[in-house]
Design an enzyme around this catalytic site. Structure first.
Site, short mmCIF file in Angstrom:
data_model
loop_
_atom_site.label_atom_id
_atom_site.label_comp_id
_atom_site.label_asym_id
_atom_site.label_seq_id
_atom_site.Cartn_x
_atom_site.Cartn_y
_atom_site.Cartn_z
N PHE A 1 0.86 -1.19 0.00
CA PHE A 1 0.00 0.00 0.00
C PHE A 1 0.89 1.23 0.00
CE2 PHE A 1 -2.33 3.56 1.67
CZ PHE A 1 -3.51 3.49 0.95
N ASP B 1 9.21 2.92 2.01
CA ASP B 1 8.05 3.73 2.38
C ASP B 1 7.81 3.56 3.88
OD1 ASP B 1 5.55 4.75 2.94
OD2 ASP B 1 4.58 3.91 1.14
N LYS C 1 2.45 11.09 7.28
CA LYS C 1 1.64 10.87 8.48
C LYS C 1 2.17 11.58 9.73
CE LYS C 1 -1.03 7.16 6.61
NZ LYS C 1 -0.84 5.93 5.89
C1 LIG Z 1 -1.00 6.00 4.40
C2 LIG Z 1 0.11 5.47 3.57
C3 LIG Z 1 0.42 6.05 2.33
C4 LIG Z 1 -0.40 7.15 1.72
O1 LIG Z 1 -0.43 8.31 2.48
P1 LIG Z 1 -1.58 9.41 2.19
O2 LIG Z 1 -1.18 10.55 3.07
O3 LIG Z 1 -2.87 8.79 2.57
O4 LIG Z 1 -1.51 9.73 0.75
C5 LIG Z 1 1.51 5.54 1.65
N1 LIG Z 1 2.24 4.54 2.14
C6 LIG Z 1 1.97 3.95 3.33
C7 LIG Z 1 2.84 2.85 3.83
C8 LIG Z 1 0.89 4.39 4.07
O5 LIG Z 1 0.58 3.78 5.23
#
Ligand SMILES: *Cc1c(COP(=O)(O)O)cnc(C)c1O
Length: 402
Positions: free
Chosen positions: A141, A226, A255
Site C-alpha cells: 500500500f 516507504d 503521516k
Molecule cells: C498511508 C500510507 C500512504 C499514503 O499516504 P496518504 O497521506 O494517505 O496519501 C503511503 N504509504 C503507506 C505505507 C501508508 O501507510
C-alpha cells in the site's frame, strides 16, 4: 437533541461513500482521547494510521502551529521562507540523509520518489528511455493516486480505474529469491514498506530487509523504503529500517511528520539522487509551506524530547504481552512491532468488523482490515494506565458470548 445519527444522515446525503466509518461523529480530541457529538469518550487505538502518533492537540505542536499561522502560513515556492532550512536540517540529521524534499500527502511523496529513481535510472544507470522498472511487493500500500494503484495487488483499489501506469513488477513480500530473480538491467529501484501496514501489519522474515539492501547494492539498484506509516517511532525505533541497520537510498515519510495537525510528507535521500530534480521538474503549491515546516519541526522536537520511539517499544511490549495473555479463542495470531499490532480473528468464530463495532461501544476506536485483522496502533504517548483501561474493554469484547 444532538445525535451521532443526525450528523451521519446529513453527511450521507452529500459525501462520497469511499469510506466505511464506524458510527461515531467526532468533535474533539486530546491526547489519546476523542469525544463524539453526544459526549461519549473513546480511546483512539488507530491514531489515523500513525498521523496522530503524537496524540491529539499536542500542546507544544499546537503552539508552534498557532505562532506560525499568525505570522506566515503559506507562501509560494517562488520565494524562500525562513522556516524551511531548520526543519530540513532536523529531518535530514534524524534520518541520516543529505537532503529532503517536502510534499503534503504520503501518496505525493511516493510519486516523488518514483520520479527521482526513474530519472536516476536513465541518467546515472543508462537505462534506455521509458524502459525503467521498479520492483514492488504483493500486498503493498503506497497511496491512492493512479500511478500508485497501478501496481497495487488489491482489486478493490483498481477496479475500473484503468488504464494503469506500466513499469512495475510485483513479487511476494518477504521472499528474497523472488526478488533476486525479478531484477533485470532495467531495474532502477525496489520499493517496499518495511512492515506492510494496510495489508494487516505483515512483518517480513527477520533479516529480509537487510538482504534486500545487500541485493540492491550488488545490482546497482536503489532501495526505496516507504516509512509513511512505520516511521517516526511507530515500531519502537525512529525508523523501522533501524531494526536491521538498513539505510534506504530513498526514504519516504508522511503521516506523523505532520504532528497530528497537517499533511506533511517528504522524501529524504543523498544529494546525488536529489540532484535529479531540476527547476520545473517537480513541485507542489503547498509542499513545504511555512506552517507545515514549523509544525513538522515541532513534531520532530517532541518525538526526540518525549522519547516517543522508546516509549513505543516499551508500551508496545506491554500491550503485546497483555494481548498474548488474553488467550481468547477468537484470536488466531498476534504480531507487530512497537505500538503497531495486528490481531487475526478466526473467521469461523467472529467477524473483525463486528468486534470493532463492539469495541467502539466499549469506548475504543480500532479498525479492521482485510476482514480478519484488527489493527491496534494507539498514539505513542499512551500510558500504562490507558493501556490497562483499554485491555479491560478488549478482554470484555473478546470473551463476550453472544
Ligand atoms: C498511508 C500510507 C500512504 C499514503 O499516504 P496518504 O497521506 O494517505 O496519501 C503511503 N504509504 C503507506 C505505507 C501508508 O501507510
Amino acid at each position: 437533541m444532538i445525535t451521532n445519527q443526525s450528523f451521519i444522515e446529513r453527511e450521507d446525503q452529500v459525501n462520497a461513500k469511499n469510506y466505511e466509518p464506524v458510527p461515531a461523529v467526532i468533535t474533539r480530541g486530546e491526547g489519546v482521547w476523542l469525544w463524539d457529538v453526544e459526549g461519549n469518550r473513546y480511546l483512539d487505538m488507530l491514531s489515523a494510521y500513525s498521523a496522530i502518533s503524537h496524540g491529539y492537540a499536542h500542546p507544544r505542536i499546537l503552539k508552534a502551529l498557532v505562532d506560525q499561522a499568525s505570522r506566515l502560513a503559506v507562501c509560494s515556492r517562488a520565494m524562500y521562507h525562513d522556516k524551511m532550512a531548520e526543519f530540513l536540517e532536523a529531518l535530514c540529521s534524524l534520518v541520516g540523509q543529505d537532503q529532503a524534499l517536502l510534499m503534503n500527502s504520503g501518496a505525493e511523496a511516493v510519486e516523488t520518489a518514483i520520479k527521482a529513481v526513474r530519472r536516476f535510472g536513465y541518467q546515472e544507470k543508462g537505462i534506455a528511455p521509458d524502459q525503467a522498472e521498479i520492483i514492488v511487493m504483493e500486498g503493498n500500500f503506497h497511496g491512492r493516486t493512479l500511478g500508485l494503484i497501478s501496481f497495487s495487488t488489491e482489486s478493490d483499489y483498481k477496479k475500473d480505474f484503468g488504464p494503469f501506469l506500466p513499469g512495475f513488477k510485483v513479487v511476494p513480500f518477504g521472499d528474497i529469491n523472488a526478488l533476486k530473480e525479478a531484477i533485470t538491467p532495467n531495474t532502477c529501484a525496489i520499493l517496499t514498506e518495511p512492515i506492510q501496514g494496510e495489508a494487516g501489519i505483515i512483518v517480513p522474515p527477520s533479516g529480509w530487509l537487510k538482504a534486500v539492501e545487500t541485493l540492491c547494492r550488488q545490482n546497482n539498484v536503489l532501495l526505496v523504503v516507504d516509512e509513511i506509516q512505520s516511521g517516526l517511532g511507530r515500531t519502537g525505533k525512529i525508523l523501522a529500517c533501524d531494526h536491521e541497520n538498513v539505510k534506504p537510498d530513498v526514504l519516504i515519510l508522511g503521516k506523523a511528520l505532520g504532528g497530528g495537525f497537517l499533511p506533511v510528507s517528504a522524501i529524504a535521500c543523498s544529494r546525488a539522487i536529489m540532484d535529479m530534480f531540476t527547476p520545473g521538474s517537480h513541485g507542489s503549491t503547498f509542499g513545504g509551506n511555512p506552517l507545515a515546516t514549523a509544525v513538522g519541526k515541532a513534531a520532530l522536537d517532541v518525538l526526540a524530547d518525549e522519547n516517543l520511539a522508546e516509549r513505543s517499544a516499551e508500551m508496545g511490549a506491554y500491550l503485546m504481552s497483555k494481548l498474548k495473555n488474553l488467550n481468547s479463542p477468537l484470536i488466531t495470531e498476534i504480531r507487530g512491532k512497537g505500538l503497531w499490532i495486528g490481531i487475526d480473528i478466526d473467521p469461523s468464530k467472529a467477524v473483525a468488523h463486528d468486534l470493532c463495532l463492539q469495541l467502539l461501544h466499549e469506548g475504543i476506536i480500532a479498525k479492521d482490515t482485510h476482514d480478519i485483522t484488527i489493527r491496534l496502533a494507539p498514539p505513542l504517548i499512551i500510558t500504562k494506565d490507558e493501556i490497562d483501561w483499554a485491555m479491560e474493554r478488549i478482554a470484555k469484547v473478546f470473551f463476550r458470548i453472544d
